[in-house]
Design a protein around this motif. Structure first.
Motif, PDB file in Angstrom:
ATOM      1  N   ASN A 297      27.023 -17.140  29.083  1.00 43.23           N
ATOM      2  CA  ASN A 297      28.235 -16.515  29.615  1.00 43.23           C
ATOM      3  C   ASN A 297      28.336 -15.021  29.325  1.00 43.23           C
ATOM      4  OD1 ASN A 297      30.214 -18.907  30.529  1.00 43.23           O
ATOM      5  ND2 ASN A 297      29.092 -19.576  28.714  1.00 43.23           N
ATOM      6  N   GLU A 298      27.460 -14.498  28.486  1.00 45.53           N
ATOM      7  CA  GLU A 298      27.550 -13.095  28.110  1.00 45.53           C
ATOM      8  C   GLU A 298      26.189 -12.420  28.287  1.00 45.53           C
ATOM      9  OE1 GLU A 298      30.341 -11.592  27.193  1.00 45.53           O
ATOM     10  OE2 GLU A 298      31.593 -13.397  27.080  1.00 45.53           O
ATOM     11  N   SER A 299      26.218 -11.131  28.621  1.00 37.27           N
ATOM     12  CA  SER A 299      25.004 -10.331  28.655  1.00 37.27           C
ATOM     13  C   SER A 299      24.851  -9.623  27.318  1.00 37.27           C
ATOM     14  CB  SER A 299      25.075  -9.296  29.785  1.00 37.27           C
ATOM     15  OG  SER A 299      26.210  -8.465  29.638  1.00 37.27           O
ATOM     16  N   VAL A 300      23.660  -9.626  26.763  1.00 33.93           N
ATOM     17  CA  VAL A 300      23.436  -9.095  25.419  1.00 33.93           C
ATOM     18  C   VAL A 300      22.274  -8.114  25.434  1.00 33.93           C
ATOM     19  CG1 VAL A 300      24.322 -11.192  24.344  1.00 33.93           C
ATOM     20  CG2 VAL A 300      21.877 -10.985  24.796  1.00 33.93           C
ATOM     21  N   SER A 301      22.165  -7.354  24.348  1.00 35.14           N
ATOM     22  CA  SER A 301      21.068  -6.405  24.181  1.00 35.14           C
ATOM     23  C   SER A 301      19.990  -7.015  23.292  1.00 35.14           C
ATOM     24  CB  SER A 301      21.588  -5.104  23.553  1.00 35.14           C
ATOM     25  OG  SER A 301      22.092  -5.354  22.252  1.00 35.14           O
ATOM     26  N   ILE A 302      18.894  -6.284  23.148  1.00 33.80           N
ATOM     27  CA  ILE A 302      17.803  -6.768  22.305  1.00 33.80           C
ATOM     28  C   ILE A 302      18.254  -6.854  20.851  1.00 33.80           C
ATOM     29  CG2 ILE A 302      15.475  -6.243  21.471  1.00 33.80           C
ATOM     30  CD1 ILE A 302      14.881  -4.924  24.119  1.00 33.80           C
TER      31      ILE A 302
END
Length: 304
Positions: free
Chosen positions: A140-145
């Protein structure tokens, strides 16, 4: 530090050898572990679906972090309940305890090594909840490395606080309550107390933690957004809100505060162990002794 690593490696090898000694027994253990892993698959999918729906519901309100905090809280509670039985078995009732107590080792070194062995066991229970939780969040969420780096750090350290909590309780009980220096009695009373604790904690969270709050205040927290509900999950495990904020925003400061709480808890645990562990680890028996006096005939039967 060298003694710690050497002792930890030895204890872990001994523990692994006890459950997998010989090819036939080792094969049985592997089959048992494989069967248990298959049995846990439906639970993993059920938890994943539950967390995914919760994230989907709370995301429009900017409260996704509260679900993370709830999941971390659940993980810590599961770890704590299982460690109530694991800690005494490893710290006090294991067969190597008498040997270690006779060696020139500091109590902090023995405790740190045994704690590390318990931590490795508890990772299994941690991942059962942690993996579906993170999978639901990623859905449900976009995340970074950087998020994945924080996930690894939190996954490796999340069981530490509940393990410290149960270790301190076990040390105090074994030091000041001689009645529990018997494995049978401890398992029986410990099981009853664990159920009582779980019910009491559930009642506390439902009555004191939630229902006695001002309803308007809860509504304000909910509509405020910005993951304001995370603060409600700091009752028993104070490191949980910091871990949640650190993971949501990849905030190094929040991660540092989270790790600082764990380091402080470990320091308190080792300091208490210096004064309580050796005195509490003396005088254990596996089963209840009846102290029956045998006559000559019974003595001969017992020896033949």
């Amino acid at each position: 530090m060298r003694k710690y690593f050497s002792l930890t490696r030895t204890l872990f090898k001994n523990a692994a050898g006890m459950v997998a000694d010989g090819k036939t027994k080792k094969m049985r253990v592997y089959l048992l572990y494989g069967f248990l892993a298959i049995c846990f698959i439906p639970l993993l999918f059920m938890l994943y679906y539950m967390f995914q729906e919760a994230f989907k519901t709370m995301a429009p309100l900017q409260q996704s972090g509260s679900i993370l905090a709830a999941g971390f809280h659940m993980t810590n509670l599961v770890t704590f309940l299982f460690s109530i039985f694991l800690i005494p078995g490893v710290f006090y009732f294991s067969k190597d305890s008498e040997i270690l107590l006779s060696l020139p080792l500091k109590p902090q070194t023995i405790l740190a090594s045994k704690f590390s062995v318990c931590l490795l066991y508890e990772y299994v229970f941690t991942l059962i909840v942690f993996l579906p939780l993170i999978a639901g969040y990623l859905q449900n969420e976009s995340v970074s490395i950087l998020f994945y780096v924080f996930v690894v750090i939190i996954a490796l350290t999340l069981p530490i606080y509940p393990l410290v909590l149960s270790s301190i309780i076990s040390m105090l009980v074994m030091r000041f309550v001689p009645f529990f220096k018997n494995r049978d009695r401890f398992n029986m009373i410990g099981g009853i107390l664990s159920v009582a604790f779980a019910l009491s904690f559930s009642y506390f969270m439902n009555s004191s933690g939630m229902q006695q709050e001002d309803p308007s205040a809860l509504v304000n927290l909910l509509i405020e957004g910005n993951n304001s509900l995370i603060s409600m999950f700091a009752y028993l495990f104070p490191a949980v809100p910091f871990a949640s904020h650190a993971l949501i925003s990849q905030d190094i400061l929040q991660l540092g505060l989270y790790l600082l709480i764990l380091i402080a808890a470990l320091a308190v645990f080792l300091i208490m162990g210096k004064y309580f562990y050796f005195k509490g680890a003396i005088g254990f028996d596996e089963t209840k002794s009846t102290r029956k006096v045998l006559n000559d005939v019974e003595m001969k039967k017992a020896l033949t």
